[in-house]
Design an enzyme around this catalytic site. Structure first.
Site, PDB file in Angstrom:
ATOM      1  N   PHE A 127     -11.361  -4.081  -6.237  1.00  0.00           N
ATOM      2  CA  PHE A 127     -11.402  -4.899  -5.369  1.00  0.00           C
ATOM      3  C   PHE A 127     -10.718  -4.223  -4.181  1.00  0.00           C
ATOM      4  O   PHE A 127      -9.783  -4.588  -3.560  1.00  0.00           O
ATOM      5  CB  PHE A 127     -10.553  -6.162  -5.724  1.00  0.00           C
ATOM      6  CG  PHE A 127     -11.046  -6.612  -7.148  1.00  0.00           C
ATOM      7  CD1 PHE A 127     -12.203  -7.429  -7.272  1.00  0.00           C
ATOM      8  CD2 PHE A 127     -10.580  -6.236  -8.208  1.00  0.00           C
ATOM      9  CE1 PHE A 127     -12.671  -8.143  -8.336  1.00  0.00           C
ATOM     10  CE2 PHE A 127     -10.670  -6.916  -9.423  1.00  0.00           C
ATOM     11  CZ  PHE A 127     -12.011  -7.680  -9.657  1.00  0.00           C
ATOM     12  N   ASP A 161      -6.551  -5.573  -7.190  1.00  0.00           N
ATOM     13  CA  ASP A 161      -6.483  -6.405  -5.967  1.00  0.00           C
ATOM     14  C   ASP A 161      -7.514  -7.661  -5.663  1.00  0.00           C
ATOM     15  O   ASP A 161      -8.023  -7.728  -4.670  1.00  0.00           O
ATOM     16  CB  ASP A 161      -5.931  -5.955  -4.621  1.00  0.00           C
ATOM     17  CG  ASP A 161      -5.486  -6.689  -3.445  1.00  0.00           C
ATOM     18  OD1 ASP A 161      -5.110  -7.936  -3.865  1.00  0.00           O
ATOM     19  OD2 ASP A 161      -5.521  -6.463  -2.281  1.00  0.00           O
ATOM     20  N   ARG A 170       0.871  -1.115  -0.192  1.00  0.00           N
ATOM     21  CA  ARG A 170       0.291  -0.065   0.015  1.00  0.00           C
ATOM     22  C   ARG A 170       0.883   1.098  -0.023  1.00  0.00           C
ATOM     23  O   ARG A 170       0.625   2.359  -0.804  1.00  0.00           O
ATOM     24  CB  ARG A 170      -0.873  -0.249   1.176  1.00  0.00           C
ATOM     25  CG  ARG A 170      -2.034  -1.107   0.950  1.00  0.00           C
ATOM     26  CD  ARG A 170      -3.196  -0.976   2.254  1.00  0.00           C
ATOM     27  NE  ARG A 170      -2.805  -1.595   3.312  1.00  0.00           N
ATOM     28  CZ  ARG A 170      -3.308  -2.808   3.612  1.00  0.00           C
ATOM     29  NH1 ARG A 170      -3.871  -3.493   2.666  1.00  0.00           N
ATOM     30  NH2 ARG A 170      -2.941  -3.601   4.955  1.00  0.00           N
ATOM     31  N   ASP A 196     -15.805  -2.168  -4.849  1.00  0.00           N
ATOM     32  CA  ASP A 196     -15.712  -3.491  -4.103  1.00  0.00           C
ATOM     33  C   ASP A 196     -17.125  -4.244  -4.167  1.00  0.00           C
ATOM     34  O   ASP A 196     -18.187  -3.412  -3.892  1.00  0.00           O
ATOM     35  CB  ASP A 196     -15.208  -3.564  -2.755  1.00  0.00           C
ATOM     36  CG  ASP A 196     -14.714  -4.893  -2.287  1.00  0.00           C
ATOM     37  OD1 ASP A 196     -13.438  -5.366  -2.280  1.00  0.00           O
ATOM     38  OD2 ASP A 196     -15.606  -5.899  -1.872  1.00  0.00           O
ATOM     39  N   CYS A 200      -3.362 -12.974  -5.193  1.00  0.00           N
ATOM     40  CA  CYS A 200      -3.348 -13.693  -4.025  1.00  0.00           C
ATOM     41  C   CYS A 200      -3.417 -15.340  -3.961  1.00  0.00           C
ATOM     42  O   CYS A 200      -3.605 -16.273  -3.215  1.00  0.00           O
ATOM     43  CB  CYS A 200      -3.916 -13.167  -2.812  1.00  0.00           C
ATOM     44  SG  CYS A 200      -5.663 -13.443  -3.231  1.00  0.00           S
TER      45      CYS A 200
HETATM   46  N1  SAH Z   1      -6.894  -4.137  -1.544  1.00  0.00           N
HETATM   47  C1  SAH Z   1      -7.865  -4.826  -0.579  1.00  0.00           C
HETATM   48  C2  SAH Z   1      -7.924  -6.203  -0.235  1.00  0.00           C
HETATM   49  C3  SAH Z   1      -8.759  -6.900  -1.477  1.00  0.00           C
HETATM   50  S1  SAH Z   1      -9.319  -8.592  -0.981  1.00  0.00           S
HETATM   51  C4  SAH Z   1      -6.786  -4.249   0.742  1.00  0.00           C
HETATM   52  O1  SAH Z   1      -5.832  -3.657   0.660  1.00  0.00           O
HETATM   53  O2  SAH Z   1      -7.405  -4.216   1.877  1.00  0.00           O
HETATM   54  C5  SAH Z   1     -10.331  -8.701  -2.430  1.00  0.00           C
HETATM   55  C6  SAH Z   1     -11.455  -7.928  -2.518  1.00  0.00           C
HETATM   56  O3  SAH Z   1     -12.367  -8.206  -3.616  1.00  0.00           O
HETATM   57  C7  SAH Z   1     -12.612  -8.390  -1.290  1.00  0.00           C
HETATM   58  O4  SAH Z   1     -12.772  -7.078  -0.618  1.00  0.00           O
HETATM   59  C8  SAH Z   1     -13.913  -8.712  -2.086  1.00  0.00           C
HETATM   60  O5  SAH Z   1     -15.173  -8.380  -1.213  1.00  0.00           O
HETATM   61  C9  SAH Z   1     -13.747  -8.188  -2.967  1.00  0.00           C
HETATM   62  N2  SAH Z   1     -14.270  -8.983  -4.265  1.00  0.00           N
HETATM   63  C10 SAH Z   1     -14.704 -10.321  -4.490  1.00  0.00           C
HETATM   64  N3  SAH Z   1     -15.258 -10.674  -5.719  1.00  0.00           N
HETATM   65  C11 SAH Z   1     -15.639  -9.499  -6.260  1.00  0.00           C
HETATM   66  C12 SAH Z   1     -16.069  -9.084  -7.282  1.00  0.00           C
HETATM   67  N4  SAH Z   1     -16.505  -9.766  -8.366  1.00  0.00           N
HETATM   68  N5  SAH Z   1     -16.098  -7.596  -7.748  1.00  0.00           N
HETATM   69  C13 SAH Z   1     -15.840  -6.605  -6.710  1.00  0.00           C
HETATM   70  N6  SAH Z   1     -15.124  -6.995  -5.830  1.00  0.00           N
HETATM   71  C14 SAH Z   1     -15.002  -8.306  -5.373  1.00  0.00           C
END
Ligand code: SAH
Length: 409
Positions: free
Chosen positions: A242, A313, A226, A265, A353
């Site tokens: 995401f 992400d 980050r 998200d 991930c």
């Molecule tokens: N970048 C964030 C972590 C992301 S984890 C951080 O630094 O904290 C992945 C995320 O993708 C989760 O929050 C989940 O809710 C979201 N997610 C899962 N499927 C999704 C979709 N189809 N569209 C949008 N978000 C999604």
């Protein structure tokens, strides 16, 4: 604790049963890989209960390592010690936990209101145990039956090593099925906050719902990424897809000096927490929307929107080898769309991930995107998880996070 004089403790901490390997199957375990799959096992001598201490022997009876047994799991034995003189007793677990906590202290990840992963399973010699600290609270995840059975033994050791005030024990449903764990009610120890726990990361404040949200509440593994991504955000219009609770977005706005940030998200709850986070840090040039990431990217491309920086992400797209191709197609799609939103020289921060997707696979996917767009992609930084999530050199399954910072020409 005084195990020498305790006749009761002896049988449970030294092995009563032996797990004997098939011929020529011992190499990985002499090589300290901690997972003994049922396919490597010839037979079991004795009748170990689930969670019991067992010794792993070669086909001709030589000691290899000591571990914990689980007849329900494909990982039949998890190994913890390669020394025949180690008992897997409270002192042993205490030493492992202290060694893990000491590492985070050395990293400087020990600020009272900070957050860090204190124990990362195999990478800390504690296969099946994950412990994250959020200020004075811990969230514990037992991902192996043997660890779940020992949770009562572990909690006081964890509290002592970390000075925690309260602990939440969380069970992962998907893993519970693999391990034959009973999905128990969330258990707690000590004193816990009524609402979220507030933590700081790089000077930003976040509210974390202990054990309720995703992971243990916050994606601690992305901590340094980050900050790294924020360094490229000066004056930029940033898209964070995401975004979960907005870690990359808030860092880009506050630390990086982005001009404007849009975070997306699918989880309404995550978006609500992200908005609260923006308010908590008095950031007002960040907007969060609840939407599907794929659809949102499509729509932004269709509208010919422009961003100077795109952060991707996504969640794990694959847990099995079979779905690897599908996962790579999904990565290709979001990266192609994300890169399309960038002007020449724009920054793409792209993560995966999925443990099954290797760095090589991911690079190959990026090459495909460059080819299809007819644009050059320069990789500026190839990053992984923060160092409180170490990789075990003898258990590469502990490496999963990839974060590439790229420039798209
Ligand atoms: N970048 C964030 C972590 C992301 S984890 C951080 O630094 O904290 C992945 C995320 O993708 C989760 O929050 C989940 O809710 C979201 N997610 C899962 N499927 C999704 C979709 N189809 N569209 C949008 N978000 C999604």
């Amino acid at each position: 604790m005084d195990s020498e004089s305790s006749s009761v403790e002896l049988p449970s901490t030294l092995a009563e049963s032996q797990v004997v390997l098939k011929p020529r199957k011992a190499r990985p375990f002499f090589g300290r890989h901690p997972w003994v799959l049922d396919s490597a096992i010839d037979h079991v001598a004795g009748q170990p209960g689930n969670g019991a201490v067992v010794d792993l022997l070669t086909d001709n009876g030589k000691f290899v390592a000591r571990g914990l047994y689980n007849a329900h799991s494909r990982i039949r034995v998890r190994l913890y010690s390669w020394s025949a003189s180690d008992r897997l007793d409270q002192e042993f677990w205490r030493a492992r936990i202290e060694r893990a906590v000491e590492h985070r202290r050395r990293l400087g990840y020990d600020a009272a209101d900070g957050a860090a992963r204190l124990v990362y399973s195999e990478a800390d010699g504690l296969s099946g145990l994950i412990v994250d600290r959020y200020g004075p609270y811990l969230v514990v995840q037992a991902t192996a039956l043997a660890m779940q059975l020992r949770v009562d033994e572990m909690l006081p050791l964890l509290a002592e090593a970390s000075g925690a005030r309260g602990i939440v024990v969380r069970a992962d449903r998907a893993l519970a099925k693999l391990e034959g764990l009973s999905v128990e009610e969330e258990r707690t120890w000590g004193e816990l906050p009524d609402g979220p726990a507030f933590i700081q990361e790089h000077g930003l404040r976040y509210g974390v719902e202990l054990g309720l949200g995703q992971k243990t509440g916050f994606y601690l593994d992305q901590r340094e990424n980050r900050l790294a991504a924020a360094r490229y955000a000066r004056g930029a219009r940033v898209l964070d897809v995401f975004c979960y609770t907005g870690g990359f977005s808030l860092a880009a706005a506050k630390l990086g000096g982005a001009s404007e940030v849009l975070g997306i998200d699918a989880s309404e709850k995550a978006v609500a927490t992200a908005r609260a986070g923006a308010e908590l840090n008095s950031i007002n040039n960040v907007r969060f929307e609840a939407a599907d990431g794929f659809d949102a990217l499509d729509e932004l491309v269709r509208r010919r929107e422009r961003f100077d920086m795109v952060i991707l992400d996504p969640p794990k797209f694959t847990r099995t080898r079979r779905s690897l191709e599908d996962a790579l197609r999904a990565y290709h799609r979001i990266n192609r769309l994300g890169a399309s939103l960038l002007p020449p020289g724009g920054i793409l921060v792209t993560c995966s991930c999925s443990g099954n997707v290797s760095r090589e696979d991911f690079l190959h996917m990026l090459a495909g995107v460059a080819q299809q767009l007819g644009r050059e992609i320069q990789i500026l930084e190839q990053r992984g998880a923060a160092p409180d999530h170490p990789t075990s050199a003898t258990c590469l399954e502990t490496e999963y996070l990839k974060c590439f910072i790229c420039r798209v020409l």
